[in-house]
Design a protein around this motif. Sequence first.
Motif, PDB file in Angstrom:
ATOM      1  N   GLY A  63     -30.160  43.406   8.372  1.00  0.00           N
ATOM      2  CA  GLY A  63     -30.222  44.722   7.740  1.00  0.00           C
ATOM      3  C   GLY A  63     -31.610  44.988   7.191  1.00  0.00           C
ATOM      4  O   GLY A  63     -32.608  44.676   7.815  1.00  0.00           O
ATOM      5  N   TRP A  64     -31.674  45.513   6.004  1.00  0.00           N
ATOM      6  CA  TRP A  64     -32.960  45.865   5.381  1.00  0.00           C
ATOM      7  C   TRP A  64     -33.306  44.928   4.249  1.00  0.00           C
ATOM      8  O   TRP A  64     -33.935  45.331   3.268  1.00  0.00           O
ATOM      9  CB  TRP A  64     -32.895  47.311   4.873  1.00  0.00           C
ATOM     10  N   ILE A  65     -32.943  43.667   4.353  1.00  0.00           N
ATOM     11  CA  ILE A  65     -33.238  42.695   3.307  1.00  0.00           C
ATOM     12  C   ILE A  65     -34.600  42.070   3.572  1.00  0.00           C
ATOM     13  O   ILE A  65     -34.863  41.557   4.648  1.00  0.00           O
ATOM     14  CB  ILE A  65     -32.158  41.596   3.243  1.00  0.00           C
ATOM     15  N   SER A  66     -35.456  42.131   2.587  1.00  0.00           N
ATOM     16  CA  SER A  66     -36.779  41.533   2.698  1.00  0.00           C
ATOM     17  C   SER A  66     -37.175  41.017   1.323  1.00  0.00           C
ATOM     18  O   SER A  66     -36.918  41.668   0.312  1.00  0.00           O
ATOM     19  CB  SER A  66     -37.789  42.567   3.187  1.00  0.00           C
ATOM     20  N   SER A  67     -37.767  39.846   1.297  1.00  0.00           N
ATOM     21  CA  SER A  67     -38.208  39.248   0.037  1.00  0.00           C
ATOM     22  C   SER A  67     -39.641  38.772   0.187  1.00  0.00           C
ATOM     23  O   SER A  67     -40.054  38.360   1.272  1.00  0.00           O
ATOM     24  CB  SER A  67     -37.336  38.046  -0.333  1.00  0.00           C
ATOM     25  N   ALA A  68     -40.383  38.831  -0.901  1.00  0.00           N
ATOM     26  CA  ALA A  68     -41.766  38.368  -0.880  1.00  0.00           C
ATOM     27  C   ALA A  68     -42.104  37.758  -2.234  1.00  0.00           C
ATOM     28  O   ALA A  68     -41.551  38.140  -3.260  1.00  0.00           O
ATOM     29  CB  ALA A  68     -42.721  39.512  -0.574  1.00  0.00           C
TER      30      ALA A  68
END
Length: 63
Positions: free
Chosen positions: A47-52
């Motif tokens: 999906g639209w999961i993003s981590s930084a």
Amino acid sequence: MSRSSWDFGRSVGHVGAADLVISLDHLVRTGELAPGDHVLLLSQGPGWISSAGVVTIKEVPAW
């Protein structure tokens, strides 16, 4: 690409949530990181999961 962990990661493969930790450990153990370096850790999921996250290397661990 020369400033990434791509070459290491493609030889190990996907190990789930540990991808970032294993790559960071590899960079420390091979001497590619030194005190004062900043490391950008990126991850993504379905999906639209993003981590930084940005990690600053304060000291190289003895291990």
